[in-house]
Scaffold this motif. Structure first.
Motif, short mmCIF file in Angstrom:
data_model
loop_
_atom_site.label_atom_id
_atom_site.label_comp_id
_atom_site.label_asym_id
_atom_site.label_seq_id
_atom_site.Cartn_x
_atom_site.Cartn_y
_atom_site.Cartn_z
N GLY A 117 0.77 -1.23 0.00
CA GLY A 117 0.00 0.00 0.00
C GLY A 117 0.80 1.29 0.00
N PHE A 118 2.10 1.20 -0.21
CA PHE A 118 2.92 2.41 -0.29
C PHE A 118 3.00 2.87 -1.74
CE2 PHE A 118 4.10 0.84 3.78
CZ PHE A 118 4.60 1.91 4.50
N GLU A 119 3.07 4.18 -1.93
CA GLU A 119 3.20 4.75 -3.26
C GLU A 119 4.42 5.65 -3.32
OE1 GLU A 119 -0.28 6.71 -4.75
OE2 GLU A 119 -1.50 4.88 -4.58
N TYR A 147 5.22 6.66 0.56
CA TYR A 147 4.24 6.97 1.60
C TYR A 147 3.15 5.89 1.63
CZ TYR A 147 6.03 11.67 2.35
OH TYR A 147 6.83 12.73 2.68
N LEU A 148 2.71 5.55 2.83
CA LEU A 148 1.62 4.60 2.98
C LEU A 148 0.32 5.31 2.62
CD1 LEU A 148 0.45 1.87 3.91
CD2 LEU A 148 0.35 2.82 6.22
N MET A 149 -0.43 4.71 1.71
CA MET A 149 -1.72 5.24 1.30
C MET A 149 -2.82 4.44 2.02
SD MET A 149 -0.75 7.62 -0.74
CE MET A 149 -2.22 8.13 -1.62
N VAL A 150 -3.71 5.15 2.71
CA VAL A 150 -4.81 4.52 3.42
C VAL A 150 -6.11 5.17 2.94
CG1 VAL A 150 -5.81 4.01 5.68
CG2 VAL A 150 -3.33 4.12 5.42
N ASP A 151 -7.00 4.38 2.41
CA ASP A 151 -8.28 4.87 1.87
C ASP A 151 -8.06 5.98 0.83
OD1 ASP A 151 -9.64 3.08 3.54
OD2 ASP A 151 -9.71 4.54 5.17
N GLY A 152 -7.04 5.81 0.00
CA GLY A 152 -6.76 6.77 -1.06
C GLY A 152 -6.07 8.04 -0.62
N LYS A 153 -5.70 8.13 0.65
CA LYS A 153 -5.05 9.34 1.17
C LYS A 153 -3.64 9.02 1.65
CE LYS A 153 -9.43 11.22 2.70
NZ LYS A 153 -10.29 11.50 3.84
N LYS A 154 -2.74 9.98 1.46
CA LYS A 154 -1.37 9.81 1.91
C LYS A 154 -1.31 9.96 3.42
CE LYS A 154 1.75 13.07 1.08
NZ LYS A 154 2.74 13.90 0.40
N PRO A 211 4.56 -12.49 5.39
CA PRO A 211 3.46 -13.08 6.15
C PRO A 211 2.51 -12.01 6.74
CG PRO A 211 5.52 -14.07 6.84
CD PRO A 211 5.84 -12.91 5.93
N LEU A 212 3.03 -10.81 6.99
CA LEU A 212 2.22 -9.73 7.55
C LEU A 212 1.53 -8.98 6.40
CD1 LEU A 212 1.52 -8.09 10.15
CD2 LEU A 212 3.42 -6.61 9.56
N THR A 213 0.21 -8.99 6.41
CA THR A 213 -0.56 -8.35 5.35
C THR A 213 -0.65 -6.85 5.53
OG1 THR A 213 -2.65 -8.53 6.53
CG2 THR A 213 -2.03 -10.41 5.13
N LYS A 214 -1.05 -6.17 4.47
CA LYS A 214 -1.26 -4.72 4.52
C LYS A 214 -2.31 -4.39 5.58
CE LYS A 214 -3.27 -0.96 1.87
NZ LYS A 214 -3.89 -0.56 0.60
N GLU A 215 -3.40 -5.15 5.60
CA GLU A 215 -4.48 -4.90 6.56
C GLU A 215 -4.00 -5.04 8.00
OE1 GLU A 215 -5.92 -5.57 2.62
OE2 GLU A 215 -4.72 -6.94 3.85
N LYS A 216 -3.24 -6.08 8.27
CA LYS A 216 -2.71 -6.30 9.63
C LYS A 216 -1.73 -5.19 10.00
CE LYS A 216 -2.08 -8.49 13.49
NZ LYS A 216 -3.03 -8.28 14.56
N TYR A 217 -0.90 -4.76 9.05
CA TYR A 217 0.05 -3.67 9.30
C TYR A 217 -0.71 -2.40 9.68
CZ TYR A 217 3.55 -0.06 8.24
OH TYR A 217 4.40 1.03 8.30
#
Length: 96
Positions: free
Chosen positions: A17-19, A31-38, A79-85
């Motif tokens: 999920g990083f861009e 940067y980690l993008m969460v719900d389309g936001k930086k 093993p660690l998913t984006k969601e878990k992170y």
């Protein structure tokens, strides 16, 4: 943390999920993008490096807000998913 190739690190970051932000000077900022936001979670790489040794991996671990090395290694070994992170970041108060 063990040494890793920069291209492998970048691949994992994109998968989680990083861009890549536009280049700044001599670094590539991700940067980690969460719900389309930086978000405020980021790390960066130098253009000249092909592998990051243990000391630089420790820096990335801190930048990505990992509190222990095992979790960081799981993140980069997948093993660690984006969601878990993201869940971990929220629990720690590093992400709203």
């Amino acid at each position: 943390m063990k040494a890793r190739k920069v291209k492998d690190l970048m691949k994992v970051l994109k998968k989680k999920g990083f861009e890549l932000n536009p280049e700044k000077d001599h670094h590539n900022f991700y940067y980690l993008m969460v719900d389309g936001k930086k978000s405020s979670i980021y790390t960066y790489f130098s253009h000249g490096k092909t592998e990051y040794a243990t000391s630089l991996m420790q820096m990335i671990k801190r930048q990505l807000c990992f509190q222990n090395t095992k979790t960081a290694e799981d993140f980069f070994d997948c093993p660690l998913t984006k969601e878990k992170y993201i869940e971990i970041l929220k629990e720690q108060g590093d992400l709203n």
